[in-house]
Design an enzyme around this catalytic site. Structure first.
Site, PDB file in Angstrom:
ATOM      1  N   LYS A  19       0.844  -1.201   0.000  1.00  0.00           N
ATOM      2  CA  LYS A  19       0.000   0.000   0.000  1.00  0.00           C
ATOM      3  C   LYS A  19       0.884   1.259   0.000  1.00  0.00           C
ATOM      4  CE  LYS A  19      -2.884   2.602   3.215  1.00  0.00           C
ATOM      5  NZ  LYS A  19      -4.157   2.781   2.516  1.00  0.00           N
ATOM      6  N   GLY A 431     -26.312  12.194   6.505  1.00  0.00           N
ATOM      7  CA  GLY A 431     -25.713  12.092   7.842  1.00  0.00           C
ATOM      8  C   GLY A 431     -24.372  12.773   7.969  1.00  0.00           C
ATOM      9  N   GLU A 604     -25.605  -6.294   0.820  1.00  0.00           N
ATOM     10  CA  GLU A 604     -24.321  -6.993   0.715  1.00  0.00           C
ATOM     11  C   GLU A 604     -24.353  -8.375   1.340  1.00  0.00           C
ATOM     12  OE1 GLU A 604     -21.169  -3.376   0.933  1.00  0.00           O
ATOM     13  OE2 GLU A 604     -20.694  -5.347   1.727  1.00  0.00           O
ATOM     14  N   HIS A 693     -20.794  10.786  -5.273  1.00  0.00           N
ATOM     15  CA  HIS A 693     -19.526  10.082  -5.489  1.00  0.00           C
ATOM     16  C   HIS A 693     -18.621  10.827  -6.450  1.00  0.00           C
ATOM     17  CE1 HIS A 693     -22.650   7.279  -4.204  1.00  0.00           C
ATOM     18  NE2 HIS A 693     -21.697   6.769  -3.461  1.00  0.00           N
TER      19      HIS A 693
HETATM   20  N1  GLN Z   1     -24.921   8.063   7.742  1.00  0.00           N
HETATM   21  C1  GLN Z   1     -23.791   7.600   7.011  1.00  0.00           C
HETATM   22  C2  GLN Z   1     -23.106   8.784   6.343  1.00  0.00           C
HETATM   23  O1  GLN Z   1     -23.773   9.708   6.009  1.00  0.00           O
HETATM   24  C3  GLN Z   1     -24.200   6.634   5.940  1.00  0.00           C
HETATM   25  C4  GLN Z   1     -23.012   6.111   5.197  1.00  0.00           C
HETATM   26  C5  GLN Z   1     -23.326   5.099   4.122  1.00  0.00           C
HETATM   27  O2  GLN Z   1     -24.412   5.013   3.646  1.00  0.00           O
HETATM   28  N2  GLN Z   1     -22.358   4.319   3.705  1.00  0.00           N
HETATM   29  O3  GLN Z   1     -21.912   8.757   6.139  1.00  0.00           O
END
Ligand code: GLN
Ligand code: ZN
Length: 752
Positions: A19, A431, A604, A693
């Site tokens: 890494k 969040g 998942e 993203h």
């Molecule tokens: N509450 C988390 C955040 O906002 C949710 C993260 C996620 O969905 N992977 O980061």
């Protein structure tokens, strides 16, 4: 006599050497020759470990600079056109990570593991050519190191194509003949390496339901790969049973078959078929996916069962899959109280070695006897230890009487709407807000006791204050505190739960140079005290708007931890659910009106085989419902999932009985949303209106258009407006204008 094998070994390095070498090279701070040097050292070290454990079948070509699927793409020349013309190293890392002119190739989860591979990208025009240098060189390197008969690992052609995507809607598997021609050439070259060479060809696609359709391809494919009498092929499978494939394999000249005896619920059908064949069975009995000491006696019993079908001469003993999925070694875990119950990759080598000896009834030397005794002790002490067994938890689970919320959704939502008085198309976020370097530094400094609790809390409060001020300025309706105190959505909770332990160095590769350190769930789980209430109530005290409480759901905590193997997962899930239950109760009693319970990893956890899905769904839904059953009718429960492929599971999602679900949609397209309309989904939904993203800031018009598209499938009264995931990976410069545009867009739509 049986022989021992290891399906594959991890490669990132026990100190994550690869890494750091890669990241330094990518940052332009070192030459590629540095990475090559580290790679050679790692390969030698890993072969050394296996050699020391007298493993008979030691792999080559399980090493990779980034990913083995990517290596296969290079080996067979399946390079997407946008990368053609680049030099070797540049090409390799451009495919993995993108470059100035071309986006990276897609990445996705490797079956049901938390490892991610690069998805091959094909089209009607794709052609293949052989570039065997890496494989042949690694073989020679291993020989020079002193491995007498290295086993060459390859990803099989059927799995490779079945996991490929095409850019023009053509069929990836139509390339099978052309690709197999190159595999055959490779086998030709391999046959010249030595008097006899063993090649492990991984075909894990045959542990999925796709096996039904693909099985007919095995005979024609492997006929072409078994023409060299000195090349012995192992058809390797893992993670589930592969019965459909085994039926075909026995018709071919394939020499060996690898089966997972840890994760497959039943290998009896395969064993019955193999009993009357000449095939050598590579029995994966030591768990390659989990971290607990194997109960060697129980493993011996398992092998004795297998022996009823397969005689010793045709039976080899090894790991259930590549050890890629477990950490390296316990050597660095000085502080871990549960160390004696753990077994990482290096320790698993010893398990394979000793088990193989026991199977053959070989005499044990003194150190072998000591090892056996330690194994017995570890298993015994785990069974009886107070660290593991908590009577109070066991009683609480045994006496559960309430499993779901008291009031039905239709009633609840009326009560909530009347109480909250939110505008139409209410806005919120998922969040987290940006995790800045300063924020990480504050958390690290506090963890290392470099700053006082007061200083730490003041900094976190300042971040929360800023988050609130910004959200009010944007005019968002339901606020969040931003999660500044959390490093990771599972670790944060695990650290506060009894029954969890944390390693210092138990890293596992997730993709490329990225590693994760899953928490270790080893004992009965409970919540000694409230985990989030202080921060959330602080945040609520700073605003008149509704502050949303933020929790990680029990299924996600389970799916992202290394979970004890001495108790059914459904039981463990209940304990986790009760911990979240208590937290929800405390939050609502402290005045928090909306609570989000994230289930990012709900999907998942889906099993690879259809027959196991109903059981998983039942346990996952029950466990979620149990956790939120604490909520009063007027407490609104949200959940969040990072995907939107709900076509097959929409009724399951509905059965979770959350009042509101926010989901990813921006990337997967709106097609997927039609399901909400066609099945008549009843609860409220917040399909992400823009893709977090990417660093791109979406315009007001774009978001307004997206909201209008959503209104075609869901009525206004059912729709929430939010980004499609948490914002922690983004920068404030991106988040601020994006959210402002989002609220501006909602206002336009509300007026129209
Ligand atoms: N509450 C988390 C955040 O906002 C949710 C993260 C996620 O969905 N992977 O980061
Ligand atoms: Zn998400």
């Amino acid at each position: 006599m049986s022989k021992s094998f290891i399906t594959g070994f991890p490669r990132i390095g026990e100190q994550r050497e690869l890494k750091f070498a890669l990241e330094s090279f990518w940052a332009g701070k070192s030459e590629f020759s540095e990475v090559e040097k580290v790679a050679s050292e790692l390969k030698a070290r890993h072969w050394g470990y296996q050699k020391d454990a007298n493993i008979d079948f030691i792999s080559v070509n399980d090493f990779s600079y980034y990913d083995l699927m990517l290596d296969n793409i290079v080996t067979f020349g399946a390079i997407p056109p946008r990368f053609k013309g680049l030099s070797e190293t540049e090409l390799y890392f451009s495919m993995a990570r993108g470059n100035k002119t071309s986006v990276a190739m897609e990445m996705t989860k490797w079956f049901n593991a938390n490892y991610h591979y690069i998805v091959p990208e094909l089209s009607r025009e794709s052609t293949f050519s052989l570039n065997s240098d890496k494989i042949l060189n690694e073989y020679k390197e291993a020989k020079a190191f002193g491995i007498a008969n290295p086993k060459i690992n390859l990803i099989g052609p059927i799995t490779f194509l079945a996991l490929s995507k095409t850019t023009d809607g053509s069929c990836a598997l139509c390339h099978l003949d052309a690709l197999v021609e190159q595999y055959a050439k490779l086998i030709d070259q391999i046959s010249n390496l030595d008097n006899e060479v063993v090649v492990q060809i991984d075909e894990p696609i045959f542990v999925t339901d796709k096996a039904e359709k693909l099985a007919e391809k095995i005979v024609p494919t492997y006929e072409k790969l078994t023409t060299k009498s000195n090349v012995k092929i192992i058809f390797m499978t893992y993670f589930e049973h592969a019965t459909e494939a085994v039926k075909e394999v026995v018709k071919t000249k394939i020499w060996g078959v690898g089966l997972d005896f840890v994760h497959a619920t039943c290998q009896k059908s395969s064993l019955e078929i193999l009993a009357n064949s000449d095939k050598t069975v590579f029995a994966g009995v030591i768990d390659g996916r989990n971290v607990w000491v194997s109960d060697i006696e129980a493993k011996l019993n398992l092998i004795n069962e297998i022996k009823k079908y397969i005689p010793s001469e045709r039976l080899n003993i090894g790991t259930s899959c590549s050890l890629l999925h477990v950490p390296y070694t316990l050597k660095y875990e000085e502080k871990l109280s549960i160390k004696e119950w753990l077994s990482f990759a290096v320790e698993k080598l010893a398990e394979v070695k000793h088990l193989r000896k026991l199977v053959d009834g070989e005499k044990f030397c003194e150190s072998g006897e000591a090892w056996l005794k330690a194994n017995k002790n570890a298993i015994e002490s785990r069974k009886t230890s107070d660290l593991v067994n908590d009577k109070a938890v066991q009683n609480r689970v045994a006496n559960l009487s309430k499993f779901q919320r008291d009031v039905a959704y239709e009633e609840r939502i009326k009560i909530q709407k009347a109480k909250f008085n939110l505008p139409e198309l209410p806005t919120t976020t998922i969040g987290s807000f940006p995790q800045t370097p300063e924020l990480r530094q504050v958390r690290n400094a506090y963890k290392k006791a470099l700053i006082t609790k007061e200083a730490y809390e003041a900094d976190i409060k300042k971040y929360i204050d800023d988050c609130i001020a910004f959200q009010e300025e944007c005019d968002i309706d339901v606020l969040v505190h931003g999660e500044p105190e959390r490093n990771d959505m599972v670790e944060y909770f695990g650290e506060q739960l009894k029954g969890y332990a944390f390693s210092t160095n138990a890293w596992v590769q997730s993709y490329g140079s990225r590693c994760v350190k899953p928490p270790l769930l080893f004992g009965d789980v409970s919540r000694p005290k409230a985990m989030t209430v202080e921060w959330i109530t602080y945040a609520q005290s700073k605003t008149k708007r509704i502050m949303k409480g933020m929790l990680t759901g029990p299924v996600t905590i389970l799916n992202w931890s290394f979970v004890r193997d001495d108790k059914p997962r459904s039981e463990i899930a209940k304990e986790l659910a009760l911990a979240i239950y208590d937290e929800i109760d405390d939050l609502q009693n402290a005045g928090i009106r909306i609570i989000q319970v994230d289930e990012a990893a709900f999907k998942e956890g889906y099993p690879l085989r259809r027959e196991n899905i109903p059981a998983y769904e039942k346990f996952a839904v029950d466990c979620f419902k149990l956790s939120v059953s604490a909520a009063k009718a007027e407490t609104q429960i949200h959940t969040h999932m990072c995907y939107s492929e709900f076509n097959d599971i929409i009724k399951t999602i509905e059965a979770m009985d959350a009042d509101v679900i926010s989901i990813e949609t921006a990337r997967s397209g709106n097609e997927l949303l039609k399901i909400f309309k066609s099945v008549g989904y009843k609860q409220e939904v917040g399909p992400g209106v823009y893709d977090i993203h990417s660093p791109r800031v979406p315009s007001v018009e774009e978001i307004a258009t997206q909201i209008n598209v959503l209104l075609e499938v869901l009525p206004k009264s059912q729709l929430w407006i939010n980004p499609d995931c948490g914002l922690k990976t983004r920068k404030w410069e991106e988040v601020k204008p994006s959210l402002k545009n989002m609220t501006a867009a909602v206002k336009i739509v509300r007026l129209s």
